[in-house]
Write a protein that holds these residues in place. Structure first.
Motif, PDB file in Angstrom:
ATOM      1  N   SER A 114       0.842  -1.199   0.000  1.00 38.31           N
ATOM      2  CA  SER A 114       0.000   0.000   0.000  1.00 38.31           C
ATOM      3  C   SER A 114       0.877   1.249   0.000  1.00 38.31           C
ATOM      4  N   ALA A 115       1.889   1.231   0.843  1.00 39.39           N
ATOM      5  CA  ALA A 115       2.733   2.425   0.979  1.00 39.39           C
ATOM      6  C   ALA A 115       3.572   2.662  -0.275  1.00 39.39           C
ATOM      7  N   VAL A 116       4.217   1.612  -0.769  1.00 38.08           N
ATOM      8  CA  VAL A 116       5.108   1.788  -1.914  1.00 38.08           C
ATOM      9  C   VAL A 116       4.279   1.812  -3.193  1.00 38.08           C
TER      10      VAL A 116
ATOM     11  N   PHE B 238      -7.566  10.331  -8.831  1.00 39.22           N
ATOM     12  CA  PHE B 238      -6.475  10.751  -9.730  1.00 39.22           C
ATOM     13  C   PHE B 238      -5.382   9.691  -9.814  1.00 39.22           C
ATOM     14  N   TYR B 239      -5.211   8.950  -8.724  1.00 41.38           N
ATOM     15  CA  TYR B 239      -4.128   7.955  -8.668  1.00 41.38           C
ATOM     16  C   TYR B 239      -4.305   6.916  -9.765  1.00 41.38           C
ATOM     17  N   ASN B 240      -5.574   6.519  -9.924  1.00 38.54           N
ATOM     18  CA  ASN B 240      -5.855   5.496 -10.921  1.00 38.54           C
ATOM     19  C   ASN B 240      -5.470   5.954 -12.330  1.00 38.54           C
TER      20      ASN B 240
ATOM     21  N   LEU C 218       3.121   4.768  -6.659  1.00 41.81           N
ATOM     22  CA  LEU C 218       3.440   5.927  -7.481  1.00 41.81           C
ATOM     23  C   LEU C 218       3.973   7.072  -6.629  1.00 41.81           C
ATOM     24  N   GLY C 219       3.518   7.101  -5.363  1.00 42.78           N
ATOM     25  CA  GLY C 219       3.985   8.150  -4.461  1.00 42.78           C
ATOM     26  C   GLY C 219       5.499   8.155  -4.340  1.00 42.78           C
ATOM     27  N   ASN C 220       6.104   6.982  -4.347  1.00 40.66           N
ATOM     28  CA  ASN C 220       7.557   6.890  -4.193  1.00 40.66           C
ATOM     29  C   ASN C 220       8.287   7.178  -5.491  1.00 40.66           C
TER      30      ASN C 220
ATOM     31  N   PHE D 139       2.914  11.820   4.228  1.00 36.28           N
ATOM     32  CA  PHE D 139       1.682  11.125   4.607  1.00 36.28           C
ATOM     33  C   PHE D 139       1.097  10.351   3.444  1.00 36.28           C
ATOM     34  N   PHE D 140       1.157  10.940   2.268  1.00 32.63           N
ATOM     35  CA  PHE D 140       0.654  10.256   1.074  1.00 32.63           C
ATOM     36  C   PHE D 140       1.466   8.988   0.822  1.00 32.63           C
ATOM     37  N   SER D 141       2.775   9.133   0.899  1.00 32.52           N
ATOM     38  CA  SER D 141       3.647   8.012   0.584  1.00 32.52           C
ATOM     39  C   SER D 141       3.491   6.877   1.591  1.00 32.52           C
ATOM     40  N   LEU D 142       3.267   7.228   2.852  1.00 35.11           N
ATOM     41  CA  LEU D 142       3.139   6.186   3.878  1.00 35.11           C
ATOM     42  C   LEU D 142       1.691   5.696   4.017  1.00 35.11           C
ATOM     43  N   SER D 143       0.799   6.188   3.167  1.00 38.28           N
ATOM     44  CA  SER D 143      -0.629   5.802   3.211  1.00 38.28           C
ATOM     45  C   SER D 143      -1.279   6.151   4.545  1.00 38.28           C
ATOM     46  N   LEU D 144      -0.953   7.326   5.091  1.00 39.79           N
ATOM     47  CA  LEU D 144      -1.446   7.672   6.423  1.00 39.79           C
ATOM     48  C   LEU D 144      -2.514   8.744   6.406  1.00 39.79           C
TER      49      LEU D 144
END
Ligand code: PFF
Length: 459
Positions: A20-22, A101-103, A24-26, A216-221
């Motif tokens: 979940s965390a890793v 938007f992520y999709n 597109l954010g990374n 926060f986005f990257s860590l899914s928090l």
């Protein structure tokens, strides 16, 4: 537990939560945020915020989830605080906005996989056209939402666990190889300096709130994704070490992505401020430089692995509203999945038009901090990633420390970690959840809203 499904093993939970965390954010967002945020100064602030505030909030979310075995809305009620349900709902709204938007970006990554397979390395020069083409952008987006829904309809454990365990390490190995290649390129050193030598004068208020939103986005928090995943975790699990592993993996992969991207960007004479197109413009040129055969192999495998990393994140994003609807409205899982996925796909249409229609959106989306960000996708990023997630994180910490109370949180953390009391981890988590996270997150949240949406600079 069994009725809601659970993770099959310890590694299963870590793999799924890290999945979940890793994403597109990374690999997509982190490098372009660093590029726009002035380089190493941004990296420094990001690292500090991820470890000092992100990690403790992650521990708290997983603990709330495991204690209640509930979705983020039902969790507050299960603890006896029905009037906190809105906090869960706020997270669900943030998650739905993010997925919309992520999709779309995930669809681009998947589309690039197919372009690379066909040796179309010039797609990077036509990134604008690629994303404006509703048929392609929309088609890949639809395909991606379909894959996500299919997985979520079958429940989170199982296939995704097994696949994560193989494909995530593969992505890391591939990135290590690309980093090694990046270091051999001309002007690589300029990229490394930009990325690693901080210019402290660049630490401005916008850099701080953007770095926080990114962390926060990257860590899914901050939206309850890890409350939801926590609800599937067994009592034998040590939440503190799991959260530490997930945080380290997530931050480590983002760091690696930067190490790979900046030499690439500088060696091609591109601007690090390139924004959301940065990896999509830069990487095809790099793959082309490997020669057609090798370029096709490395390029397509890279974008395939990136799509997979995105898929384990879209799955967690969709799982949040689905678990809510299944638990609270007793809808059948598959029905809930297809309804919500369909709705989010419709919501994502403006994001598919994002780049092409930014002039269109700028009629509606005007606020001081919009600047070049009048496209719909960036607008949602400002609202959801950078505002709702940190606010959600602050409130989750406040809730845990003062409403649910610290001793209850500690009691949950002692399950699977009997010697937790008295360790430095306990002291650090206590300090952060009780004081640091609520205070710092709220201050940064307010500075962000004032600056971006009202054009008021306090500092
Ligand atoms: N952490 C994911 C990424 O970095 O790509 C995005 C994300 C997934 C954010 C799940 C929030 C979430 F709940």
């Amino acid at each position: 537990m069994a009725a809601r499904g659970g993770f099959n093993s310890r590694i299963g939970f870590i793999a799924a939560a890290a999945g979940s965390a890793v994403g597109l954010g990374n690999i997509w967002k982190f490098p372009f945020e660093v590029g726009q945020g002035g380089g190493a100064a941004f990296v420094l602030v990001y690292l500090l915020l991820a470890f000092a505030l992100g990690f403790p909030v992650m521990v708290t979310e997983i603990a709330i989830g495991r204690r209640t075995q509930k979705n983020p809305v039902g969790a507050y009620e299960a603890l006896g605080f029905k009037n906190w349900r809105w906090l869960g709902l706020m997270g669900i709204i943030a998650g739905v906005l993010i997925l919309s938007f992520y999709n779309v970006v995930a669809g681009w990554a998947f589309g690039y996989f197919l372009e690379m397979l066909r040796g179309h390395f010039d797609v990077g020069q036509h990134f604008g056209e690629f994303t404006q083409d509703m048929l392609r952008s929309g088609g890949y987006g639809l395909a991606f939402m379909f894959m996500t829904a299919l997985i979520v309809s079958r429940g989170v454990s199982g296939g995704i666990e097994r696949a994560s365990k193989i494909l995530m390490p593969a992505l890391v190995i591939m990135m290590l190889g690309l980093v090694a290649y990046a270091f051999t390129l001309p002007h690589a050193m300029e990229g490394i300096k930009f990325y690693l030598l901080p210019d402290f004068s660049k630490i401005t208020v916008p850099v701080i709130y953007r770095a926080l939103g990114q962390a926060f986005f990257s860590l899914s928090l901050g939206m309850g994704a890890l409350i939801t995943y926590g609800s599937y975790v067994s009592k034998q699990e040590n939440i503190v070490t799991s959260a530490a592993i997930i945080t380290l993996a997530d931050v480590g992969i983002a760091f690696l992505a930067g190490l790979m991207m900046f030499p690439f960007v500088f060696s091609q004479g591109l601007e690090p401020t390139g924004g959301p197109g940065l990896i999509f413009v830069t990487l095809p040129g790099i793959f082309a430089s490997l020669g057609t055969g090798l370029g096709i192999i490395i390029g397509s495998v890279f974008f395939l692995l990136l799509s997979f990393a995105a898929l384990t994140s879209t799955v967690s994003l969709l799982e949040v509203p689905v678990s809510y609807v299944v638990d609270e409205f007793k809808l059948k899982r598959p029905l809930a999945v297809w309804l919500i996925a369909g709705l989010i796909f419709l919501m994502s249409i403006p994001a598919m038009l994002a780049n092409g229609a930014s002039e269109f959106w700028s009629q509606f989306i005007t606020y001081p901090g919009a600047q070049s960000a009048t496209d719909y996708m960036t607008f949602i990023g400002h609202i959801a990633n950078d505002s709702l997630l940190p606010l959600g994180g602050a409130l989750i910490a406040l809730f845990a420390a003062y409403i649910w109370k610290k001793h209850n949180l500690n009691q949950e953390l002692e399950e699977g970690f009997p010697n937790f009391k008295g360790t430095w981890a306990e002291k650090f988590i206590d300090l952060s959840v009780s004081y640091l996270a609520p205070v710092v997150l709220i201050i940064i949240f307010i500075l962000n809203v004032l600056d971006r949406f009202f054009g008021i600079q306090v500092f």
